[in-house]
Design an enzyme around this catalytic site. Structure first.
Site, mmCIF file in Angstrom:
data_model
loop_
_atom_site.group_PDB
_atom_site.id
_atom_site.type_symbol
_atom_site.label_atom_id
_atom_site.label_comp_id
_atom_site.label_asym_id
_atom_site.label_seq_id
_atom_site.Cartn_x
_atom_site.Cartn_y
_atom_site.Cartn_z
ATOM 1 N N ASP A 41 -35.702 51.180 -46.300
ATOM 2 C CA ASP A 41 -36.581 49.944 -46.032
ATOM 3 C C ASP A 41 -38.106 50.241 -46.226
ATOM 4 O O ASP A 41 -38.345 51.607 -46.680
ATOM 5 C CB ASP A 41 -36.571 49.619 -44.376
ATOM 6 C CG ASP A 41 -35.392 49.165 -44.050
ATOM 7 O OD1 ASP A 41 -34.721 48.353 -44.785
ATOM 8 O OD2 ASP A 41 -35.165 49.026 -42.895
ATOM 9 N N LYS A 63 -37.885 45.141 -46.442
ATOM 10 C CA LYS A 63 -38.355 43.845 -46.306
ATOM 11 C C LYS A 63 -39.406 43.815 -45.480
ATOM 12 O O LYS A 63 -39.518 44.349 -44.411
ATOM 13 C CB LYS A 63 -37.265 42.976 -45.374
ATOM 14 C CG LYS A 63 -35.907 42.591 -46.188
ATOM 15 C CD LYS A 63 -34.914 42.066 -45.227
ATOM 16 C CE LYS A 63 -34.493 42.628 -44.325
ATOM 17 N NZ LYS A 63 -33.441 41.865 -43.429
ATOM 18 N N MET A 177 -44.462 43.677 -35.231
ATOM 19 C CA MET A 177 -44.958 42.610 -36.022
ATOM 20 C C MET A 177 -45.939 41.543 -35.325
ATOM 21 O O MET A 177 -45.764 40.276 -35.744
ATOM 22 C CB MET A 177 -43.741 42.065 -36.635
ATOM 23 C CG MET A 177 -42.657 43.017 -37.082
ATOM 24 S SD MET A 177 -43.238 44.170 -38.628
ATOM 25 C CE MET A 177 -43.255 42.886 -39.935
#
Length: 264
Positions: A41, A63, A177
């Site tokens: 990742d 991503k 996030m």
């Protein structure tokens, strides 16, 4: 005969931790070194990737919000293809694979094709952030519960969260996030009863050399996030348990003019 750590055709979902290779588990490092291919990742720390031997094939499948190098379905297909070809597959995920890592989607795709898949846990970003700040995620008498949520939502969508439960003054809230959604998070939590002066901590790149922490309060959270130039994802810790963040290093902190935000 002893079963090898990772056999041909096996897949391991491995937690890479928050980025510092010293926080990687011993088992995770052994799996990385035993793999024939590593799918990794974007949030996997460069120091962790340095542990991948030169003879092991690396495939970036990272991503990030708005910048997806691979869609989830494509990642699933790559894992299945590699496993069925007899590769020793490590799927390296930032933090812990079972915390907002979409592990079950990958496991379902693999098991549907008869592939054996297992999980190696890792240290999640909230734990690393609290450790770096010198605070506890739980605190007797103040925070007897810990809540993990992700603030990632599709473009144009609002966060569909149980704000009443998240505004619990007796819990610590860890928001993954959380940068873009910080204004909405602050408004919603205050609207559902959380005190405006609830301590908050914003952490960027926890455990890495360029780690950044901002100590603030809930109503000033949007302002604090706006001061960050780094584009890395932000982790937000909110609750009474994080009140002591930065206190031990006060002499090395800069205090904003209003005295309500500090950063290292």
């Amino acid at each position: 005969m002893v079963d090898p750590l990772i056999a041909c055709g096996d897949v391991w979902l491995v937690g890479a931790g928050p980025g510092d290779p010293d926080l990687l588990t011993r088992k995770a490092e052994k799996l990385i070194r035993a793999a024939s291919v590593v799918f990794y990742d974007a949030l996997v720390g460069p120091g962790v990737l340095d542990l991948v031997p030169d003879y092991v094939r690396r495939v970036a499948v990272g991503k990030r919000s708005g910048r997806h190098s691979k869609e989830q379905g494509s990642i699933n297909d790559l894992l299945v293809e590699a496993a069925l070809a007899g590769e020793r597959v490590v799927r390296l995920k930032g933090g812990d694979p079972s915390i907002f890592g979409r592990s079950m989607e990958e496991m379902a795709a693999l098991t549907d094709h008869g592939v054996r898949v297992r999980i190696c846990p890792g240290i999640t970003a909230a734990s690393a952030a609290a450790a770096a700040a010198g605070v506890s995620l739980t605190l007797r008498g103040f925070a007897r519960r810990l809540q993990f949520v992700t603030a990632h939502a599709r473009a144009g969508e609002t966060l569909d969260l149980d704000w009443q439960a998240l505004a619990d003054p007796g819990a610590t809230l860890a928001v993954y996030m959380g940068r873009a959604a910080a204004p909405e998070i602050a408004r919603a939590l205050i609207a559902h009863g959380m005190a405006a002066d609830t301590p908050a901590l914003v952490v960027i790149n926890a455990s890495l050399p360029d780690e950044l922490m901002l100590r603030t309060r809930l109503d000033l959270l949007p302002f604090a996030v706006e001061t960050i130039a780094d584009e890395a994802p932000a982790l937000l810790l909110i609750g009474q348990a994080v009140a002591g963040a930065g206190e031990a290093k006060r002499d090395h902190s800069r205090i904003a003019a209003d005295g309500d935000v500090a950063w290292r």
